[in-house]
Design a protein around this motif. Structure first.
Motif, PDB file in Angstrom:
ATOM      1  N   HIS A   1      -0.085   8.518  18.552  1.00  0.00           N
ATOM      2  CA  HIS A   1      -0.678   7.228  18.211  1.00  0.00           C
ATOM      3  C   HIS A   1       0.427   6.203  18.031  1.00  0.00           C
ATOM      4  CE1 HIS A   1       0.350   9.093  14.362  1.00  0.00           C
ATOM      5  NE2 HIS A   1       0.493   7.853  13.896  1.00  0.00           N
ATOM      6  N   ASN A   2       0.044   4.946  18.162  1.00  0.00           N
ATOM      7  CA  ASN A   2       0.968   3.863  17.884  1.00  0.00           C
ATOM      8  C   ASN A   2       0.996   3.588  16.391  1.00  0.00           C
ATOM      9  OD1 ASN A   2       1.668   3.484  20.561  1.00  0.00           O
ATOM     10  ND2 ASN A   2       0.022   2.011  20.931  1.00  0.00           N
ATOM     11  N   TYR A   3       2.053   2.913  15.947  1.00  0.00           N
ATOM     12  CA  TYR A   3       2.228   2.688  14.515  1.00  0.00           C
ATOM     13  C   TYR A   3       1.829   1.290  14.091  1.00  0.00           C
ATOM     14  CZ  TYR A   3       4.264   7.159  13.472  1.00  0.00           C
ATOM     15  OH  TYR A   3       4.440   8.506  13.251  1.00  0.00           O
ATOM     16  N   GLY A   4       1.010   0.643  14.914  1.00  0.00           N
ATOM     17  CA  GLY A   4       0.431  -0.617  14.449  1.00  0.00           C
ATOM     18  C   GLY A   4      -0.576  -0.346  13.343  1.00  0.00           C
ATOM     19  N   PRO A   5      -0.955  -1.350  12.611  1.00  0.00           N
ATOM     20  CA  PRO A   5      -1.905  -1.144  11.512  1.00  0.00           C
ATOM     21  C   PRO A   5      -3.268  -0.696  12.029  1.00  0.00           C
ATOM     22  CG  PRO A   5      -1.535  -3.482  11.881  1.00  0.00           C
ATOM     23  CD  PRO A   5      -0.537  -2.761  12.722  1.00  0.00           C
ATOM     24  N   THR A   6      -3.853   0.287  11.360  1.00  0.00           N
ATOM     25  CA  THR A   6      -5.179   0.763  11.712  1.00  0.00           C
ATOM     26  C   THR A   6      -6.236  -0.188  11.167  1.00  0.00           C
ATOM     27  OG1 THR A   6      -5.365   2.068   9.687  1.00  0.00           O
ATOM     28  CG2 THR A   6      -4.309   3.125  11.587  1.00  0.00           C
ATOM     29  N   PRO A   7      -7.485  -0.078  11.646  1.00  0.00           N
ATOM     30  CA  PRO A   7      -8.546  -0.930  11.091  1.00  0.00           C
ATOM     31  C   PRO A   7      -8.686  -0.793   9.579  1.00  0.00           C
ATOM     32  CG  PRO A   7      -9.285   0.054  13.139  1.00  0.00           C
ATOM     33  CD  PRO A   7      -7.956   0.680  12.826  1.00  0.00           C
ATOM     34  N   MET A   8      -8.529   0.437   9.077  1.00  0.00           N
ATOM     35  CA  MET A   8      -8.624   0.633   7.629  1.00  0.00           C
ATOM     36  C   MET A   8      -7.480  -0.073   6.912  1.00  0.00           C
ATOM     37  SD  MET A   8      -9.805   4.627   7.399  1.00  0.00           S
ATOM     38  CE  MET A   8      -9.803   4.538   5.617  1.00  0.00           C
ATOM     39  N   GLU A   9      -6.249   0.019   7.495  1.00  0.00           N
ATOM     40  CA  GLU A   9      -5.115  -0.653   6.875  1.00  0.00           C
ATOM     41  C   GLU A   9      -5.275  -2.168   6.939  1.00  0.00           C
ATOM     42  OE1 GLU A   9      -1.621   2.671   7.770  1.00  0.00           O
ATOM     43  OE2 GLU A   9      -1.959   1.006   9.154  1.00  0.00           O
ATOM     44  N   LEU A  10      -5.800  -2.662   8.075  1.00  0.00           N
ATOM     45  CA  LEU A  10      -6.049  -4.100   8.174  1.00  0.00           C
ATOM     46  C   LEU A  10      -7.079  -4.555   7.149  1.00  0.00           C
ATOM     47  CD1 LEU A  10      -6.108  -4.575  12.058  1.00  0.00           C
ATOM     48  CD2 LEU A  10      -4.335  -5.329  10.473  1.00  0.00           C
ATOM     49  N   GLU A  11      -8.141  -3.754   6.995  1.00  0.00           N
ATOM     50  CA  GLU A  11      -9.175  -4.104   6.008  1.00  0.00           C
ATOM     51  C   GLU A  11      -8.608  -4.061   4.595  1.00  0.00           C
ATOM     52  OE1 GLU A  11     -13.648  -2.675   4.587  1.00  0.00           O
ATOM     53  OE2 GLU A  11     -12.574  -1.585   6.167  1.00  0.00           O
ATOM     54  N   ALA A  12      -7.788  -3.017   4.320  1.00  0.00           N
ATOM     55  CA  ALA A  12      -7.180  -2.923   2.993  1.00  0.00           C
ATOM     56  C   ALA A  12      -6.240  -4.093   2.735  1.00  0.00           C
ATOM     57  CB  ALA A  12      -6.423  -1.603   2.854  1.00  0.00           C
ATOM     58  N   ALA A  13      -5.447  -4.462   3.766  1.00  0.00           N
ATOM     59  CA  ALA A  13      -4.546  -5.604   3.603  1.00  0.00           C
ATOM     60  C   ALA A  13      -5.339  -6.896   3.403  1.00  0.00           C
ATOM     61  CB  ALA A  13      -3.631  -5.722   4.822  1.00  0.00           C
TER      62      ALA A  13
ATOM     63  N   LEU B   1       0.851  -1.183   0.000  1.00  0.00           N
ATOM     64  CA  LEU B   1       0.000   0.000   0.000  1.00  0.00           C
ATOM     65  C   LEU B   1       0.890   1.238   0.000  1.00  0.00           C
ATOM     66  CD1 LEU B   1      -2.646  -1.103   2.660  1.00  0.00           C
ATOM     67  CD2 LEU B   1      -2.788  -1.268   0.171  1.00  0.00           C
ATOM     68  N   GLU B   2       0.889   1.933  -1.125  1.00  0.00           N
ATOM     69  CA  GLU B   2       1.752   3.100  -1.247  1.00  0.00           C
ATOM     70  C   GLU B   2       1.307   4.200  -0.286  1.00  0.00           C
ATOM     71  OE1 GLU B   2       4.375   3.255  -2.860  1.00  0.00           O
ATOM     72  OE2 GLU B   2       4.287   1.568  -4.257  1.00  0.00           O
ATOM     73  N   ARG B   3       2.297   4.861   0.315  1.00  0.00           N
ATOM     74  CA  ARG B   3       2.004   6.009   1.152  1.00  0.00           C
ATOM     75  C   ARG B   3       3.010   7.109   0.843  1.00  0.00           C
ATOM     76  NH1 ARG B   3       5.177   6.313   5.857  1.00  0.00           N
ATOM     77  NH2 ARG B   3       6.510   4.485   6.259  1.00  0.00           N
ATOM     78  N   GLU B   4       2.581   8.334   0.996  1.00  0.00           N
ATOM     79  CA  GLU B   4       3.413   9.471   0.668  1.00  0.00           C
ATOM     80  C   GLU B   4       3.948  10.114   1.936  1.00  0.00           C
ATOM     81  OE1 GLU B   4       1.097  12.095  -1.649  1.00  0.00           O
ATOM     82  OE2 GLU B   4       1.016  10.785  -3.411  1.00  0.00           O
TER      83      GLU B   4
ATOM     84  N   ARG C   1      -8.403  -7.141   2.120  1.00  0.00           N
ATOM     85  CA  ARG C   1      -8.967  -7.110   0.769  1.00  0.00           C
ATOM     86  C   ARG C   1      -7.902  -7.438  -0.271  1.00  0.00           C
ATOM     87  NH1 ARG C   1     -12.858  -1.700   0.791  1.00  0.00           N
ATOM     88  NH2 ARG C   1     -14.441  -2.512   2.254  1.00  0.00           N
ATOM     89  N   LEU C   2      -6.704  -6.886  -0.070  1.00  0.00           N
ATOM     90  CA  LEU C   2      -5.620  -7.168  -1.004  1.00  0.00           C
ATOM     91  C   LEU C   2      -5.289  -8.657  -1.006  1.00  0.00           C
ATOM     92  CD1 LEU C   2      -3.502  -6.041  -2.955  1.00  0.00           C
ATOM     93  CD2 LEU C   2      -1.995  -5.692  -0.997  1.00  0.00           C
ATOM     94  N   GLU C   3      -5.259  -9.272   0.184  1.00  0.00           N
ATOM     95  CA  GLU C   3      -4.983 -10.700   0.272  1.00  0.00           C
ATOM     96  C   GLU C   3      -6.097 -11.512  -0.378  1.00  0.00           C
ATOM     97  OE1 GLU C   3      -2.843 -14.056   1.017  1.00  0.00           O
ATOM     98  OE2 GLU C   3      -2.253 -11.942   1.228  1.00  0.00           O
ATOM     99  N   VAL C   4      -7.365 -11.070  -0.165  1.00  0.00           N
ATOM    100  CA  VAL C   4      -8.493 -11.765  -0.798  1.00  0.00           C
ATOM    101  C   VAL C   4      -8.398 -11.669  -2.319  1.00  0.00           C
ATOM    102  CG1 VAL C   4     -10.994 -11.706  -1.106  1.00  0.00           C
ATOM    103  CG2 VAL C   4     -10.022 -11.546   1.189  1.00  0.00           C
ATOM    104  N   GLU C   5      -8.053 -10.475  -2.815  1.00  0.00           N
ATOM    105  CA  GLU C   5      -7.916 -10.297  -4.260  1.00  0.00           C
ATOM    106  C   GLU C   5      -6.798 -11.171  -4.813  1.00  0.00           C
ATOM    107  OE1 GLU C   5      -7.333  -6.178  -4.901  1.00  0.00           O
ATOM    108  OE2 GLU C   5      -9.389  -5.599  -4.375  1.00  0.00           O
ATOM    109  N   ARG C   6      -5.676 -11.209  -4.090  1.00  0.00           N
ATOM    110  CA  ARG C   6      -4.569 -12.052  -4.550  1.00  0.00           C
ATOM    111  C   ARG C   6      -4.951 -13.527  -4.539  1.00  0.00           C
ATOM    112  NH1 ARG C   6       0.671  -9.356  -1.447  1.00  0.00           N
ATOM    113  NH2 ARG C   6       0.824  -7.469  -2.743  1.00  0.00           N
TER     114      ARG C   6
END
Length: 327
Positions: free
Chosen positions: A210-222, A149-152, A224-229
């Motif tokens: 905030h902590n730098y663990g994955p957020t719920p949105m990042e977990l959901e995106a990851a 997931l690209e981030r700027e 979804r990405l895994e499901v797509e793969r």
């Protein structure tokens, strides 16, 4: 120059080690005044291990790196474990900086480099390494990470001279107000000192802790990405199975066609042989019917009527006596 390269590599290796520790991985990190150059930023951020050349090869390696940079070597991706989220650049007019340097030179706790000469040298060095289009800030804004997931990298320039001069309050989140605006121990509770204006603007830009663990949105995106793969993998496997089944069916059909063609060819050969045999045996059959069968039939009838003891010899004698050609 070689010593500077070694110092940059050693510092980058130490910082990388520190940034991979659990405290930095979970709570983040702050680098103050570093990196100062694009070369330092690339050493620290770009993927791959930092290679330390053997003794005596430092100058040769440095020359190769400079040649690669001059040729416009393709920029590598930054290791996402080290890539910062936000960058704050402090900017100010030369007059403001000169005034601050003079005040520092006249203070009681001044440092050895707090003098006009060293200040001008450091300012010239900063301007040389921070051009608008090719400096550290431009590099950090353009570099890409290695994560799926690209981030700027968000860069904010804070004008120090303006921040000091303005009095407009910031609308800070409640958690930041508690941590930044709370009076220190021993301070007057009724008249607490105001926090540094630059600190307030930086806190407003950085947002709540905030902590730098994955957020719920990042977990959901990851997820979804895994499901797509996984769906793509299953689709490719199903397509491969269909292609394999189609190839096997085509092979079986081709084999059956070849067998059918071979059977038809053999049947055609047999039919041709039968026709040739019929053609060849027609004269012989006519010859037997005209010359042998009538006499032989009469002889067999005669043998059946008389029933001699030796029918073969009797038939032979009868045929000899009744041979039409001898009469």
């Amino acid at each position: 120059s070689t010593q500077s390269t070694w110092a940059d590599k050693c510092l980058a290796m130490m910082l990388r080690w520190k940034m991979l520790q659990p405290a930095c991985r979970n709570q983040g990190y702050v680098l103050d005044g570093y990196p100062k150059t694009v070369a330092q930023a690339k050493l620290l951020l770009e993927e791959g291990e930092i290679e330390v050349p053997p003794e005596g090869e430092e100058e040769e390696e440095e020359a190769e790196q400079e040649a690669a940079a001059d040729e416009g070597d393709e920029q590598r991706r930054a290791d996402d474990r080290f890539l910062p989220d936000k960058v704050i650049v402090l900017e100010a007019q030369n007059e403001f900086l000169t005034k601050r340097a003079m005040e520092a030179a006249g203070s009681a706790d001044k440092k050895p480099h707090d003098n006009p000469t060293d200040f001008q040298r450091r300012l010239d060095h900063f301007k040389l390494n921070t051009p608008a289009t090719t400096g550290v800030t431009a590099y950090l804004e353009s570099v890409l990470g290695t994560a799926p997931l690209e981030r700027e990298v968000t860069v904010r320039a804070i004008h120090v001279d303006r921040a000091v001069a303005t009095k407009q309050p910031f609308d800070l989140p409640q958690s930041l107000k508690v941590s930044l605006l709370a009076p220190s121990e021993g301070a007057d509770i009724l008249d607490p000192p105001q926090p540094d204006r630059i600190l307030l603007e930086a806190a407003h830009f950085l947002g709540e802790p905030h902590n730098y663990g994955p957020t719920p949105m990042e977990l959901e995106a990851a997820y979804r990405l895994e499901v797509e793969r996984e769906a793509e993998r299953k689709a490719r496997a199903a397509e491969a199975d269909r292609n394999r089944a189609a190839r096997e069916l085509a092979d079986r059909q081709e084999l059956e066609r070849l067998r059918q063609e071979e059977a038809e060819r053999l049947e055609a050969i047999k039919q041709e042989e039968r026709q040739m045999l019929e053609i060849r045996k027609t004269p012989l059959k006519r010859y037997l019917m005209d010359n042998v069968i009538p006499v032989l039939t009469q002889g067999l009838v005669e043998i059946c009527e008389t029933r001699p003891e030796d029918p073969i010899d009797s038939l032979a004698e009868w045929l000899f006596r009744h041979n039409p050609q001898s009469q």
